[in-house]
Write a protein that holds these residues in place. Sequence first.
Motif, PDB file in Angstrom:
ATOM      1  N   VAL A 113       0.784  -1.078   0.071  1.00 49.17           N
ATOM      2  CA  VAL A 113      -0.173   0.062   0.144  1.00 49.17           C
ATOM      3  C   VAL A 113       0.915   1.448   0.133  1.00 49.17           C
ATOM      4  O   VAL A 113       0.745   2.280  -0.823  1.00 49.17           O
ATOM      5  N   PHE A 114       1.868   1.212   1.021  1.00 50.07           N
ATOM      6  CA  PHE A 114       2.904   2.419   1.105  1.00 50.07           C
ATOM      7  C   PHE A 114       3.677   2.669  -0.434  1.00 50.07           C
ATOM      8  O   PHE A 114       3.672   3.702  -1.027  1.00 50.07           O
ATOM      9  N   GLY A 115       4.022   1.702  -0.859  1.00 48.20           N
ATOM     10  CA  GLY A 115       4.800   1.658  -2.340  1.00 48.20           C
ATOM     11  C   GLY A 115       3.812   2.254  -3.389  1.00 48.20           C
ATOM     12  O   GLY A 115       4.268   2.866  -4.349  1.00 48.20           O
ATOM     13  N   ARG A 116       2.307   1.697  -3.500  1.00 48.73           N
ATOM     14  CA  ARG A 116       1.567   2.041  -4.276  1.00 48.73           C
ATOM     15  C   ARG A 116       1.272   3.593  -4.356  1.00 48.73           C
ATOM     16  O   ARG A 116       1.364   4.306  -5.264  1.00 48.73           O
ATOM     17  N   VAL A 117       1.361   4.101  -2.988  1.00 53.34           N
ATOM     18  CA  VAL A 117       0.956   5.429  -2.719  1.00 53.34           C
ATOM     19  C   VAL A 117       2.270   6.366  -3.069  1.00 53.34           C
ATOM     20  O   VAL A 117       1.771   7.364  -3.882  1.00 53.34           O
ATOM     21  N   ALA A 118       3.331   5.856  -2.867  1.00 53.42           N
ATOM     22  CA  ALA A 118       4.379   6.596  -3.055  1.00 53.42           C
ATOM     23  C   ALA A 118       4.678   6.731  -4.617  1.00 53.42           C
ATOM     24  O   ALA A 118       5.284   7.577  -5.009  1.00 53.42           O
ATOM     25  N   ARG A 119       4.191   5.805  -5.130  1.00 50.15           N
ATOM     26  CA  ARG A 119       4.571   5.603  -6.677  1.00 50.15           C
ATOM     27  C   ARG A 119       3.482   6.254  -7.570  1.00 50.15           C
ATOM     28  O   ARG A 119       3.592   7.038  -8.396  1.00 50.15           O
ATOM     29  N   ASP A 120       2.122   6.122  -7.286  1.00 51.31           N
ATOM     30  CA  ASP A 120       1.028   6.496  -7.744  1.00 51.31           C
ATOM     31  C   ASP A 120       0.294   7.803  -7.189  1.00 51.31           C
ATOM     32  O   ASP A 120      -0.522   8.393  -7.902  1.00 51.31           O
ATOM     33  N   GLY A 121       0.502   8.144  -6.149  1.00 53.66           N
ATOM     34  CA  GLY A 121      -0.029   9.217  -5.344  1.00 53.66           C
ATOM     35  C   GLY A 121      -1.298   8.833  -4.896  1.00 53.66           C
ATOM     36  O   GLY A 121      -1.730   7.715  -4.806  1.00 53.66           O
ATOM     37  N   VAL A 122      -2.157   9.790  -4.611  1.00 51.02           N
ATOM     38  CA  VAL A 122      -3.619   9.327  -4.134  1.00 51.02           C
ATOM     39  C   VAL A 122      -4.529  10.307  -5.307  1.00 51.02           C
ATOM     40  O   VAL A 122      -4.138  11.195  -6.092  1.00 51.02           O
ATOM     41  N   GLU A 123      -5.808   9.798  -5.323  1.00 53.03           N
ATOM     42  CA  GLU A 123      -7.026  10.549  -6.019  1.00 53.03           C
ATOM     43  C   GLU A 123      -7.207  11.773  -5.485  1.00 53.03           C
ATOM     44  O   GLU A 123      -7.444  12.124  -4.404  1.00 53.03           O
ATOM     45  N   GLN A 124      -7.600  12.954  -6.580  1.00 54.39           N
ATOM     46  CA  GLN A 124      -8.221  14.133  -5.861  1.00 54.39           C
ATOM     47  C   GLN A 124      -9.416  14.101  -5.076  1.00 54.39           C
ATOM     48  O   GLN A 124      -9.600  14.801  -3.881  1.00 54.39           O
ATOM     49  N   SER A 125     -10.235  13.049  -5.437  1.00 56.39           N
ATOM     50  CA  SER A 125     -11.781  12.781  -4.527  1.00 56.39           C
ATOM     51  C   SER A 125     -11.158  12.242  -3.139  1.00 56.39           C
ATOM     52  O   SER A 125     -11.838  12.647  -2.340  1.00 56.39           O
ATOM     53  N   GLU A 126     -10.216  11.473  -3.049  1.00 60.56           N
ATOM     54  CA  GLU A 126      -9.605  10.766  -1.653  1.00 60.56           C
ATOM     55  C   GLU A 126      -9.116  12.202  -0.913  1.00 60.56           C
ATOM     56  O   GLU A 126      -9.462  12.484   0.253  1.00 60.56           O
ATOM     57  N   LEU A 127      -8.406  13.116  -1.526  1.00 65.69           N
ATOM     58  CA  LEU A 127      -7.854  14.075  -1.035  1.00 65.69           C
ATOM     59  C   LEU A 127      -8.950  15.220  -0.577  1.00 65.69           C
ATOM     60  O   LEU A 127      -8.998  15.753   0.512  1.00 65.69           O
ATOM     61  N   ASP A 128      -9.743  15.459  -1.334  1.00 64.15           N
ATOM     62  CA  ASP A 128     -11.061  16.460  -1.071  1.00 64.15           C
ATOM     63  C   ASP A 128     -11.789  15.928  -0.096  1.00 64.15           C
ATOM     64  O   ASP A 128     -12.086  16.586   1.125  1.00 64.15           O
ATOM     65  N   GLN A 129     -12.039  14.674   0.308  1.00 60.99           N
ATOM     66  CA  GLN A 129     -12.771  14.059   1.212  1.00 60.99           C
ATOM     67  C   GLN A 129     -12.243  14.224   2.490  1.00 60.99           C
ATOM     68  O   GLN A 129     -12.733  14.572   3.268  1.00 60.99           O
ATOM     69  N   ILE A 130     -10.773  13.782   2.553  1.00 61.28           N
ATOM     70  CA  ILE A 130     -10.119  13.958   4.002  1.00 61.28           C
ATOM     71  C   ILE A 130     -10.032  15.464   4.326  1.00 61.28           C
ATOM     72  O   ILE A 130      -9.683  15.444   5.488  1.00 61.28           O
ATOM     73  N   ILE A 131      -9.740  16.396   3.291  1.00 62.09           N
ATOM     74  CA  ILE A 131      -9.619  17.657   3.580  1.00 62.09           C
ATOM     75  C   ILE A 131     -10.843  18.210   4.383  1.00 62.09           C
ATOM     76  O   ILE A 131     -10.865  18.908   5.376  1.00 62.09           O
ATOM     77  N   ASN A 132     -12.176  17.636   3.738  1.00 60.22           N
ATOM     78  CA  ASN A 132     -13.185  17.971   4.436  1.00 60.22           C
ATOM     79  C   ASN A 132     -13.643  17.384   5.971  1.00 60.22           C
ATOM     80  O   ASN A 132     -13.901  18.165   6.763  1.00 60.22           O
ATOM     81  N   LYS A 133     -13.271  16.078   5.956  1.00 62.81           N
ATOM     82  CA  LYS A 133     -13.252  15.496   7.324  1.00 62.81           C
ATOM     83  C   LYS A 133     -12.235  16.375   8.467  1.00 62.81           C
ATOM     84  O   LYS A 133     -12.668  16.607   9.421  1.00 62.81           O
ATOM     85  N   THR A 134     -10.995  16.496   7.799  1.00 68.30           N
ATOM     86  CA  THR A 134     -10.114  17.235   8.689  1.00 68.30           C
ATOM     87  C   THR A 134     -10.612  18.446   9.186  1.00 68.30           C
ATOM     88  O   THR A 134     -10.496  18.939  10.357  1.00 68.30           O
TER      89      THR A 134
END
Length: 176
Positions: free
Chosen positions: A81-102
């Motif tokens: 999981v860490f390797g995939r994220v380091a290689r491919d990053g995250v989706e904008q929708s994931e980031l938007d969702q976690i920004i709103n939650k935070t």
Amino acid sequence: YRVTLGDGPSMQSPLRYAMRLLASIVGDDGGSRLFWDLIDTGRAEVATLWPQEFTDTGALFTYLVCAADDMDSNARLMNEVFGRVARDGVEQSELDQIINKTVAGCIMQSERPSNRLFGLGSRWLCCGDYLSLDELLDAYRGVTIESVAEAARTYLGQSATEVVASSAEPQSNLVG
């Protein structure tokens, strides 16, 4: 259980907010990538990732709790999981969702005077400055896909110190 400790961003690092959000996307205790891959599938009881910031340095922790026989395969899955994220990053929708939650969490926490004052005092003791709630919210809202990708490449792909402990004795026999 298995705990790892690696380098993380400091309180002064420009990547600190990106790393906080990345840790939530990857290792939050509900709805993160580790949650869906390890906890929801029943492979592990706990699988989490979190940063700890200090004035001049930081640390990145992982924590995995599962059956001893599953430890190696689950640790391998975590690292994938860490390797995939380091290689491919995250989706904008994931980031938007976690920004709103935070942001919502920050607002809710600031409604309790003790939470707000503790945060202000901690910031003042460590950094010698005042960070308003609006500035904090703007810092989270300003995190980009690119800064999350940089945090992932910088901190998720590194080697870490690892501690593995297991117990064959059930913990339910404790007397209180």
